[in-house]
Design an enzyme around this catalytic site. Structure first.
Site, PDB file in Angstrom:
ATOM      1  N   LYS A 179     -51.367  71.397  10.778  1.00  0.00           N
ATOM      2  CA  LYS A 179     -51.113  71.056   9.370  1.00  0.00           C
ATOM      3  C   LYS A 179     -52.058  71.776   8.406  1.00  0.00           C
ATOM      4  CE  LYS A 179     -48.592  66.732   9.587  1.00  0.00           C
ATOM      5  NZ  LYS A 179     -48.650  66.365  11.036  1.00  0.00           N
ATOM      6  N   GLU A 202     -48.502  62.377  -0.465  1.00  0.00           N
ATOM      7  CA  GLU A 202     -48.337  61.124   0.261  1.00  0.00           C
ATOM      8  C   GLU A 202     -48.705  61.395   1.716  1.00  0.00           C
ATOM      9  OE1 GLU A 202     -45.708  63.036  -0.664  1.00  0.00           O
ATOM     10  OE2 GLU A 202     -45.317  63.703   1.388  1.00  0.00           O
ATOM     11  N   SER A 238     -48.878  71.670  19.046  1.00  0.00           N
ATOM     12  CA  SER A 238     -49.179  71.531  17.622  1.00  0.00           C
ATOM     13  C   SER A 238     -50.494  70.814  17.330  1.00  0.00           C
ATOM     14  CB  SER A 238     -48.028  70.813  16.914  1.00  0.00           C
ATOM     15  OG  SER A 238     -47.732  69.579  17.550  1.00  0.00           O
TER      16      SER A 238
HETATM   17  C1  PLP Z   1     -47.447  66.031  11.747  1.00  0.00           C
HETATM   18  C2  PLP Z   1     -47.415  66.561  13.115  1.00  0.00           C
HETATM   19  C3  PLP Z   1     -46.214  67.048  13.699  1.00  0.00           C
HETATM   20  C4  PLP Z   1     -44.880  66.972  13.023  1.00  0.00           C
HETATM   21  O1  PLP Z   1     -44.752  67.736  11.863  1.00  0.00           O
HETATM   22  P1  PLP Z   1     -43.832  69.030  11.767  1.00  0.00           P
HETATM   23  O2  PLP Z   1     -43.736  69.280  10.313  1.00  0.00           O
HETATM   24  O3  PLP Z   1     -42.514  68.716  12.407  1.00  0.00           O
HETATM   25  O4  PLP Z   1     -44.539  70.117  12.512  1.00  0.00           O
HETATM   26  C5  PLP Z   1     -46.277  67.589  14.968  1.00  0.00           C
HETATM   27  N1  PLP Z   1     -47.430  67.646  15.660  1.00  0.00           N
HETATM   28  C6  PLP Z   1     -48.600  67.180  15.146  1.00  0.00           C
HETATM   29  C7  PLP Z   1     -49.833  67.274  15.978  1.00  0.00           C
HETATM   30  C8  PLP Z   1     -48.629  66.618  13.861  1.00  0.00           C
HETATM   31  O5  PLP Z   1     -49.782  66.159  13.367  1.00  0.00           O
END
Ligand code: PLP
Length: 409
Positions: free
Chosen positions: A100, A122, A387
């Site tokens: 993010k 938000e 992610s």
């Molecule tokens: C917020 C988050 C997501 C989901 O958000 P996307 O916009 O779909 O990428 C996925 N993985 C992690 C670790 C997150 O914090």
């Protein structure tokens, strides 16, 4: 021409000037907000293409975020599963532990170039709030995070993090006191204060230009991964996959591979199963609809109202999805599949035990999709976007799943 070369000019074709990805996207705004979004759009289209902005963002990515994050070959896990080789793009090693920050630093830098003093957003589970508060601290900007009271009670550690980073957390007490009300409250605050502030969305959703802007800031993931994978193996991966909540980490990985002979998979949360309220698999079960100022796939009732959603991963429980995903599904370029809570938790424990990497439960969904493909021998090599890291999930995991022995037999 083949199905891949149709995508040679994709970036130039999508979105259109008014923010459409095929029939999806756009910006459906209350009249009071039209000028504010137009200002962001014009600033983005000019500032973000200037060498000064690009070079500053590159420096930040290198020196503050710790980029490039590595690509890693999961040899032990791959051997356990069969013959497919699984690779990870390690966004869990990005500063703050998830992808993010890639778009939050971009949004913060844009705010600075525009002379704004405050970032407004938000947050649901608090991950976006923490990433944005980090960016605000870095740039010396004020930060105002709107959060439902129910979420504030559930996500105490993230509320603490935001406050330590200097953000003001505004509790939202209307309606169900969760993400939807927090969005309304943040929009309201922005409407009254848009001369001095900028609204920063948490994914590739919302009105134009956010799906475009957040995508562009996240493509650093796919650009790096494509180059790193080729350097490691001399080849491109046969398949790539990522989890889809709003869709930002996935679109960031996918877009640089669209014109390549690579199969692409978005993995959604099937939760407890296909019944309404038990999942958040928007692409799998949704239909065309409108939410939060844009058109996309939506889990909706007969009146077009969003349905209740659930996922074990709080970052994936959104009833909509970024408009670009809706278009990529319709174009037939990206496959969307759903994995259950159980499958995600198996992946969570396998990666921890076989590779020494504890993933975020969101990211464990992407890995579960790859594990399924490996077991079915669908592809020889699969690159997964990891992610985020799992520290934030440990308390919940231990309470509900212990230390995972039953998944490791
Ligand atoms: C917020 C988050 C997501 C989901 O958000 P996307 O916009 O779909 O990428 C996925 N993985 C992690 C670790 C997150 O914090």
């Amino acid at each position: 021409m083949n199905k891949y070369s149709n995508f040679n000019n994709y970036i130039k074709e999508y979105p259109t000037e008014d923010g459409h990805f095929g029939p999806y996207g756009g910006s459906i705004l209350p009249p009071e907000l039209i000028d504010a979004f137009k200002e962001i759009d014009e600033a983005y289209q000019t500032i973000c293409h200037s060498a000064k902005f690009i070079n500053e963002l590159r420096r930040i990515r290198r020196e503050f975020q710790g980029r490039p994050t590595p690509v890693y070959h999961c040899e032990r896990l791959s051997n356990k599963l069969g013959t497919s080789q699984i690779y990870l793009k390690r966004e869990d090693l990005n500063h703050t532990g998830a992808h993010k920050l890639n778009h939050c630093m971009g949004e913060g830098l844009l705010a600075t170039f525009m002379g704004k003093k405050k970032l407004i957003a938000e947050t649901g589970a608090g991950q976006h709030g923490v990433a944005l508060a980090t960016a605000a601290a870095y740039f010396g900007l004020q930060c105002e995070i709107h959060m439902g009271e129910v979420d504030i009670a559930k996500q105490a550690p993230n509320v603490t993090r935001m406050k330590i980073l200097g953000a003001k957390v505004i509790p939202v007490s209307s309606g169900l006191k969760t993400l939807k009300e927090a969005v309304d409250s943040a929009f309201e605050a922005y409407m009254h204060d848009y001369k001095d502030s900028i609204y920063c969305i948490g994914s590739v959703v919302g009105p134009h230009p956010f799906p475009l802007m957040v995508r562009d800031f996240q493509t650093v993931v796919g650009i790096e991964a494509r180059e790193q994978f080729q350097e490691m193996t001399g080849l491109l991966p046969d398949a790539i996959c990522a989890c889809v909540g709003g869709g930002s980490n996935s679109i960031g990985l996918f877009v640089p591979f669209l014109a390549d002979p690579v199969e692409i998979y978005g993995i959604e949360p099937l939760g407890r199963g296909p019944k309404i309220g038990d999942h958040a698999a928007t692409m799998t079960f949704g239909s065309r609809g409108r939410l939060h100022g844009f058109d996309s796939y939506l889990l909706q009732d007969e009146k077009g109202q969003p349905l209740p959603v659930y996922s074990i991963a709080s970052g994936l429980d959104y009833p909509g999805v970024g408009p670009e995903h809706a278009n990529l599904k319709d174009l037939g370029r990206v496959h969307y599949e759903a994995v259950s809570d159980e499958e995600a938790m198996e992946a969570f424990f396998l990666l921890s035990r076989y590779e020494g990497i504890i993933p975020a439960i969101e990211s464990a969904h992407a890995l579960a999709g790859a594990i399924k493909m490996a077991r079915e021998k669908r592809h020889a090599s699969i690159l997964v976007n990891l992610s985020g890291r799992g520290d934030k999930d440990l308390e919940y995991v231990v309470e509900h799943y212990g230390t995972g022995e039953r998944f490791l037999k």
